[in-house]
Design a protein around this motif. Structure first.
Motif, PDB file in Angstrom:
ATOM      1  N   PRO A 254       0.801  -1.236   0.000  1.00 18.69           N
ATOM      2  CA  PRO A 254       0.000   0.000   0.000  1.00 18.69           C
ATOM      3  C   PRO A 254       0.828   1.278   0.000  1.00 18.69           C
ATOM      4  CG  PRO A 254      -0.081  -1.086   2.144  1.00 18.69           C
ATOM      5  CD  PRO A 254       0.582  -2.046   1.209  1.00 18.69           C
ATOM      6  N   ASP A 255       2.098   1.205   0.416  1.00 14.37           N
ATOM      7  CA  ASP A 255       2.930   2.408   0.459  1.00 14.37           C
ATOM      8  C   ASP A 255       3.658   2.670  -0.863  1.00 14.37           C
ATOM      9  OD1 ASP A 255       2.236   2.826   3.115  1.00 14.37           O
ATOM     10  OD2 ASP A 255       3.890   1.594   3.863  1.00 14.37           O
ATOM     11  N   LEU A 256       3.509   1.770  -1.821  1.00  9.28           N
ATOM     12  CA  LEU A 256       4.200   1.922  -3.100  1.00  9.28           C
ATOM     13  C   LEU A 256       3.303   2.644  -4.093  1.00  9.28           C
ATOM     14  CD1 LEU A 256       6.557   1.299  -5.032  1.00  9.28           C
ATOM     15  CD2 LEU A 256       5.477  -0.912  -5.491  1.00  9.28           C
ATOM     16  N   THR A 257       3.789   3.745  -4.635  1.00 10.11           N
ATOM     17  CA  THR A 257       3.065   4.503  -5.651  1.00 10.11           C
ATOM     18  C   THR A 257       3.803   4.375  -6.980  1.00 10.11           C
ATOM     19  OG1 THR A 257       2.275   6.102  -4.020  1.00 10.11           O
ATOM     20  CG2 THR A 257       2.193   6.761  -6.332  1.00 10.11           C
ATOM     21  N   LEU A 258       3.068   3.970  -8.016  1.00  7.00           N
ATOM     22  CA  LEU A 258       3.653   3.820  -9.343  1.00  7.00           C
ATOM     23  C   LEU A 258       3.201   4.946 -10.262  1.00  7.00           C
ATOM     24  CD1 LEU A 258       3.374   0.038 -10.326  1.00  7.00           C
ATOM     25  CD2 LEU A 258       5.395   1.273  -9.548  1.00  7.00           C
ATOM     26  N   HIS A 259       4.143   5.473 -11.035  1.00 13.64           N
ATOM     27  CA  HIS A 259       3.828   6.293 -12.194  1.00 13.64           C
ATOM     28  C   HIS A 259       4.097   5.431 -13.413  1.00 13.64           C
ATOM     29  CE1 HIS A 259       4.306  10.512 -10.158  1.00 13.64           C
ATOM     30  NE2 HIS A 259       3.258   9.836  -9.751  1.00 13.64           N
ATOM     31  N   LEU A 260       3.111   5.276 -14.294  1.00 13.85           N
ATOM     32  CA  LEU A 260       3.212   4.350 -15.409  1.00 13.85           C
ATOM     33  C   LEU A 260       3.488   5.094 -16.709  1.00 13.85           C
ATOM     34  CD1 LEU A 260       0.193   2.016 -14.578  1.00 13.85           C
ATOM     35  CD2 LEU A 260       2.616   1.640 -14.062  1.00 13.85           C
ATOM     36  N   SER A 261       4.360   4.502 -17.519  1.00 14.82           N
ATOM     37  CA  SER A 261       4.701   5.054 -18.829  1.00 14.82           C
ATOM     38  C   SER A 261       4.648   3.928 -19.843  1.00 14.82           C
ATOM     39  CB  SER A 261       6.104   5.677 -18.798  1.00 14.82           C
ATOM     40  OG  SER A 261       6.530   6.053 -20.091  1.00 14.82           O
ATOM     41  N   ALA A 262       3.908   4.131 -20.931  1.00 15.48           N
ATOM     42  CA  ALA A 262       3.786   3.111 -21.974  1.00 15.48           C
ATOM     43  C   ALA A 262       4.868   3.317 -23.023  1.00 15.48           C
ATOM     44  CB  ALA A 262       2.408   3.174 -22.619  1.00 15.48           C
ATOM     45  N   ALA A 263       5.790   2.363 -23.133  1.00 12.00           N
ATOM     46  CA  ALA A 263       6.874   2.456 -24.110  1.00 12.00           C
ATOM     47  C   ALA A 263       7.499   1.083 -24.278  1.00 12.00           C
ATOM     48  CB  ALA A 263       7.932   3.463 -23.664  1.00 12.00           C
TER      49      ALA A 263
END
Length: 284
Positions: free
Chosen positions: A122-131
């Motif tokens: 729950p403490d992990l935040t992801l920013h996602l990038s499609a490539a």
């Protein structure tokens, strides 16, 4: 203890950044110094070593093989120093983790599973990038990436295997008898036939530009596509797709790529541990 063969330490970080970016201007921008400052440090290092480290063209700056070897050693040393300093200072890496993922895998496999990651970490935040394709960590602001090993990974990249690629024909039950091809994986059907010895007659063939479109078309009943198991698993579970011939490994696999070992950052370690629990191979 004297180290007569050790070059001036102040020159190593500008040198490594120049090799990594292929540009003194980009290295200066990263280090928040002037282009001239980077140039002077690189020249100082070359004088200390008694060798040119770059082939200087009118528009290109190409590191020599010796420079690439030294840059890899410097990069490894800097990573180790940073890890040791973080451990001493007890400052774990914080903030979001930027993950680059191949677009079709991101849409069809990773995003549907993210609620499970939120429950597990729950403490992990992801920013996602499609490539897809080669990964440029610094240039694109990427921490980690998921890639299939159908191209050489860059030197100095750490790779942690996730799962093997398994492929097989998939179609909507009762759909049209058309073979679906894609321009991005043009040999998919021939590779599958070579591995299985199975013929697959069809009344017609159709080519779509992107791989994701063939899977979308298969799900719509347009025809039969070669589908990687990870990308069609959920459709198989729902019964919207069928795999009459099953799946076979195609010799490739997916990896989590990073600039340093995954265990050196608690965020990356948590992500990797969770990814390894996800169903991505037949029989899991």
């Amino acid at each position: 203890m004297p180290r007569p063969d050790l070059p001036p330490l102040s020159t190593l970080q500008p040198f490594e950044a120049t090799v990594r970016h292929g540009s003194m201007t980009a290295a200066a921008r990263e280090l928040h110094v002037t282009h001239g400052a980077v140039s002077r440090q690189v020249r100082t290092l070359e004088r200390a070593l008694g060798a040119d480290l770059f082939v200087r063209g009118s528009r290109a700056l190409t590191p020599t093989p010796q420079a690439l070897r030294l840059a890899a050693a410097v990069r490894d040393a800097l990573d180790r120093i940073e890890d040791a300093a973080r451990a001493i200072a007890r400052r774990p890496a914080a903030g979001p983790l930027t993950l680059s993922c191949e677009p079709t895998l991101l849409m069809r496999w990773l995003i549907p599973r993210l609620p499970g990651l939120a429950r597990t970490a729950p403490d992990l935040t992801l920013h996602l990038s499609a490539a897809g394709g080669p990964v440029h960590f610094e240039r694109d602001g990427i921490d980690v990436a998921i890639r299939r090993d159908d191209f050489p990974f860059p030197a100095g990249t750490y790779s942690a295997r996730l799962f093997a690629e398994h492929v097989g024909p998939v179609h909507r039950p009762g759909g049209a008898d058309v073979l679906l091809h894609t321009a991005t994986r043009p040999g998919a059907w021939d590779d599958w036939r070579a591995r299985t010895g199975e013929p697959h007659p069809a009344a017609a063939e159709q080519t779509l530009e992107h791989f994701s479109l063939t899977l979308q078309a298969a799900g719509a009943g347009v025809g039969t596509a070669i589908g990687p198991y990870a990308l069609v698993h959920d459709d198989l579970e729902r019964g919207t797709l069928a795999a009459p011939y099953g799946f076979v490994p195609d010799g490739t696999g997916y990896h989590l790529l990073a600039r340093r070992p995954v265990e050196s950052d608690p965020r990356t370690a948590a992500l990797y541990a969770w990814l390894r629990t996800q169903t991505a191979e037949p029989g899991d």
